[in-house]
Every structure is written in C-alpha cells, then in structure tokens.
Design a protein around this motif. Structure first.
Motif, PDB file in Angstrom:
ATOM      1  N   TYR A 193     -27.945  57.460 -20.697  1.00 36.38           N
ATOM      2  CA  TYR A 193     -26.642  58.025 -20.357  1.00 36.38           C
ATOM      3  C   TYR A 193     -25.543  57.042 -20.731  1.00 36.38           C
ATOM      4  O   TYR A 193     -25.785  55.851 -20.948  1.00 36.38           O
ATOM      5  N   LEU A 194     -24.318  57.547 -20.804  1.00 35.29           N
ATOM      6  CA  LEU A 194     -23.170  56.723 -21.156  1.00 35.29           C
ATOM      7  C   LEU A 194     -22.495  56.219 -19.890  1.00 35.29           C
ATOM      8  O   LEU A 194     -22.151  57.000 -18.989  1.00 35.29           O
ATOM      9  N   ALA A 195     -22.281  54.902 -19.824  1.00 34.54           N
ATOM     10  CA  ALA A 195     -21.636  54.276 -18.670  1.00 34.54           C
ATOM     11  C   ALA A 195     -20.266  53.757 -19.075  1.00 34.54           C
ATOM     12  O   ALA A 195     -20.131  53.083 -20.090  1.00 34.54           O
ATOM     13  N   VAL A 196     -19.264  54.070 -18.273  1.00 34.34           N
ATOM     14  CA  VAL A 196     -17.886  53.673 -18.568  1.00 34.34           C
ATOM     15  C   VAL A 196     -17.245  53.106 -17.302  1.00 34.34           C
ATOM     16  O   VAL A 196     -17.288  53.725 -16.233  1.00 34.34           O
ATOM     17  N   TYR A 197     -16.662  51.925 -17.426  1.00 32.00           N
ATOM     18  CA  TYR A 197     -15.818  51.343 -16.369  1.00 32.00           C
ATOM     19  C   TYR A 197     -14.398  51.425 -16.917  1.00 32.00           C
ATOM     20  O   TYR A 197     -13.975  50.582 -17.704  1.00 32.00           O
ATOM     21  N   PRO A 198     -13.629  52.466 -16.544  1.00 30.63           N
ATOM     22  CA  PRO A 198     -12.436  52.808 -17.323  1.00 30.63           C
ATOM     23  C   PRO A 198     -11.201  51.964 -17.087  1.00 30.63           C
ATOM     24  O   PRO A 198     -10.260  52.047 -17.868  1.00 30.63           O
ATOM     25  N   SER A 199     -11.177  51.166 -16.020  1.00 31.17           N
ATOM     26  CA  SER A 199      -9.910  50.517 -15.704  1.00 31.17           C
ATOM     27  C   SER A 199     -10.092  49.030 -15.459  1.00 31.17           C
ATOM     28  O   SER A 199     -11.133  48.450 -15.766  1.00 31.17           O
TER      29      SER A 199
END
Length: 421
Positions: free
Chosen positions: A123-129
């Motif tokens: 899966y794709l993991a994103v920490y956006p900020s």
C-alpha cells in the motif's frame, strides 16, 4: 503451533522483527531491483522489505544496533535466489519487495516521488504535512520516545507535500504498482488542525484513484469530524494510543498523555467502530482501528488492549517495538520473540471471536506489522480448530468483496477514461 521458523512464516516474520538480520556482501539490494532502505513515514521502523513464504510481506531491521546479535543473514545464492539463513543453515527463500519504476521519477513540481509517498508492503503511505509538533515543543520536546518521525521529515520524507504532488504519486502507484489502498498519517498540531489538513488530500486522492483510503490521526475533540471523513470516502480511521498501561503510556508518550489522555483515544476508537456498525452490510467498507506497540509494556497489558479493541468492534493493529537509531529509546532491547507469541495469538483469537473482517480487503499486505490473519500461524491448534467455520466464512466474504471491489475499480477507470476522452 509450529515452532520451526523454516515451516512457520509468521513465526519467522516475528523473530525477524525481534532480532533483525545481517545483509551479506553478496546481496546488493538496489542492483537486485529491491527497495531502498529508508526510515518509514510513521517513524516506527526502517529496514529491508522482503516477501517471505506464504506471501507474507515484512520489513526486516538491518541498520539498528541490536541487529549485531542476530543469528539471521540475508544472502544471494550463486543461482540468483535470495535466502534467509541462520548462520549457514538455510531457513527460507525470500523475494525482495520490488522497487517500482515511479520510485525513480519526480512530480511535475520537481519533487522526488519517494519523498512524497512510499510503498509499505503493497500500500501507499503518505505523511502529508509538517512534523508532529511534539517534536518542536520547548523547553523540552514531548514526542513519543520510540518514534523517529522527527528524524525523517526533511531527510527521506519531504516536510510539505502539495495535494497535486500526492495525487500524482497515488495515480502512479495505482497504475504501476496496482495498489488498492492509500494510508495518510498525521501527527499532533496545535488547534487540532490535522483533519483540516487531511481532508483535501483524502478527497483528491479518492477522486483520482478510487482506492480505499485510511487515516491515522490523534482523536479530534469533535468526533463527528470522522463521520464527515467517512462521507468523503475514508474507509479506515486508526488511532495509535500505543500503550494500554496508563503509567507506561504517560512515560512513553508524554505529549499524547498531556494533550489528549488515553481515554480520549479509546473514545475515538469506540465512536468510529459504532459508525461502522450503523451502516450495515456495505461494499464501501469502514473500519475503526486501535494501534498499539508490543514490547514496551508487559505482554499481559498488550493482550488487555487487544481485548478492549476487539470487544468494542474495532480492529487491532500490533507493532513490535523496534529501538530505532536516534530515538529516545534506541538504547532499549527489542522484545523477546517468545514473549510476543501470546500477544499475536490473542490478536487472531480475539479478532475471530469478534467476527471482525480481518482478511477481506484485496491486496493489502503490511510489512511493518503482523496482521491478525497472519497471526493465526501463532495460535494453538485448538484455537485454530475453534475458528475453522469462521475462517471459511471469512474466505467467502473476501471472495465476494474482492469481486465487487474490482468491478467498482473497473467502472471507475471507465468513467475516468471517458472523461479524459
């Protein structure tokens, strides 16, 4: 339970979490098409991503100090195969998690795609900020003592990601890596602005990919905000309270304890679980999750946490404590495998007793944790026998859901293609 790691991939996965492995000089990960060894976006692990037997994805510690005591070695054989050995004893053949072609590309803004989002398992993991503000508090930071996220952002992970940048990476991961799930993780920000920050990303990625969407956030004071996120297309709300023993919680997670308190985390888990029960049978799933770290508090306390989570209708996620370099807890030892086995056996047993859908969603293989379904390998035979009918029902549910989800994705792709034409 099978006690031979050569025959029990879940036991091998757990033993590798607790002991790590050496990388032999014969193995050149990037030359072999593997993924680079990066700190992960959530600050809970770093290591070599591989696929064990039974298609069990894992992230093996290879860089931390405790690895020097490990009996395991990852080697490349002369025939090109890759094995995990215990000394010179063959244990299991493995595959390197493949490095996708988009890992070598940049967004249209010029940012490396891997600094925007990375694959964790499938899966794709994103920490956006920006970094969790517990890392910035003065005169003394109050971050969780096992966490390395404040060491990640700006190094392996960009500190600020525009919505369009995240959409580009998510589309690339959907088209080239076949992902079905995108997970957004956020830390604490003054004014509880984290859900305001997440909403534009959630809406844009859902509209661009049709993927399942998950969020990991602190427990917002206005719990109805999670119902709003559900309406926007979020499928999973996860709350990382980490520790169930309140004294150890306060010591390990001083910022979380002071700003929110354990009860507020538990209330959010319960609220979101009730949101799921209110919708009945649906092919647009919603699950609430409680996440803990095993190995910091006594195993009995971790089992109590799992029992609380499952009896409230939520799904348990259990990470194994990993003393990462640079963190406040880097000097501690990881837990012993034998102490963790009952925790993960309980994860499977209590999830099945609760009738939770622990093996339904398609193509979500998680490398940083043992999933409840994987934990069945660690349960006693009598427990497995007790849940034989439940496992059969789970398999049927999965078959139906996967077919329905694939049809929805195909219809989504058709609509997108028509709109572009």
């Amino acid at each position: 339970m099978e006690t031979d790691v050569r025959k029990n991939p879940a036991l091998l996965k757990l033993d590798l979490y607790c002991k790590g492995a050496h990388l032999d000089d014969s193995l050149h990960v990037l030359d072999e098409g593997g993924r680079p060894i990066l700190r992960t976006r959530a600050g809970l692990g770093s290591g070599l991503e591989v696929v064990l037997p039974d298609e069990m994805w894992t992230n093996i510690p290879v860089s931390e100090a405790f690895v020097r005591h490990s009996p395991y070695v990852v080697r490349r054989r002369e025939d090109g195969s890759i094995w995990i050995d215990r000394g010179r004893e063959p244990v299991a053949p493995v595959r390197l998690a493949p490095r996708p072609t988009w890992y070598d590309r940049k967004t249209t803004s010029g940012k490396a795609m891997t600094s925007v989002g990375t694959l964790q398992g499938t899966y794709l993991a994103v920490y956006p900020s920006k970094v969790c503000e517990y890392w910035l508090e003065k005169p003394e930071r109050t971050n969780c003592k096992f966490c390395s996220v404040g060491l990640n952002l700006g190094v392996d992970d960009a500190e600020d990601k525009k919505v369009q940048e995240v959409v580009e990476v998510a589309v690339a991961a959907r088209e080239e890596s076949g992902i079905t799930y995108v997970d957004f993780n956020t830390g604490h920000y003054e004014g509880e602005t984290y859900l305001d920050i997440l909403e534009p990303y959630v809406k844009a990625v859902k509209e661009a990919t049709g993927c399942l969407i998950g969020i990991q956030t602190p427990p917002h004071a206005d719990l109805s905000r999670f119902a709003r996120l559900k309406d926007l297309g979020v499928n999973r709300a996860s709350f990382c309270f980490e520790i169930f023993d309140e004294g150890i919680f306060r010591e390990t997670c001083p910022g979380k304890a002071r700003r929110y308190g354990l009860k507020r985390y538990l209330d959010a888990v319960d609220y979101c679980a009730r949101l799921g029960r209110s919708q009945g049978l649906s092919f647009d799933p919603w699950v609430s999750m409680g996440e803990i770290i095993a190995g910091i508090e006594p195993p009995e306390s971790s089992i109590k946490a799992i029992e609380w989570i499952t009896t409230h209708g939520a799904m348990p996620t259990v990470c194994v404590f990993r003393p990462l370099a640079g963190t406040d807890y880097e000097h501690l030892r990881p837990p012993r495998t034998e102490d963790m086995i009952p925790v993960f056996a309980a994860q499977y047993d209590l999830s099945m007793r609760g009738g939770l859908p622990i093996n339904v969603a398609p193509n979500i293989n998680v490398s940083l944790v043992l999933l409840p379904w994987e934990s069945r390998w660690l349960a006693p035979a009598r427990v497995r026998a007790r849940h034989r009918l439940g496992e059969a029902k789970m398999a049927a549910m999965r078959a139906v859901f996967v077919r329905a989800f694939r049809r929805r994705l195909a219809a989504f792709d058709a609509r997108r293609a028509a709109a572009r034409a």
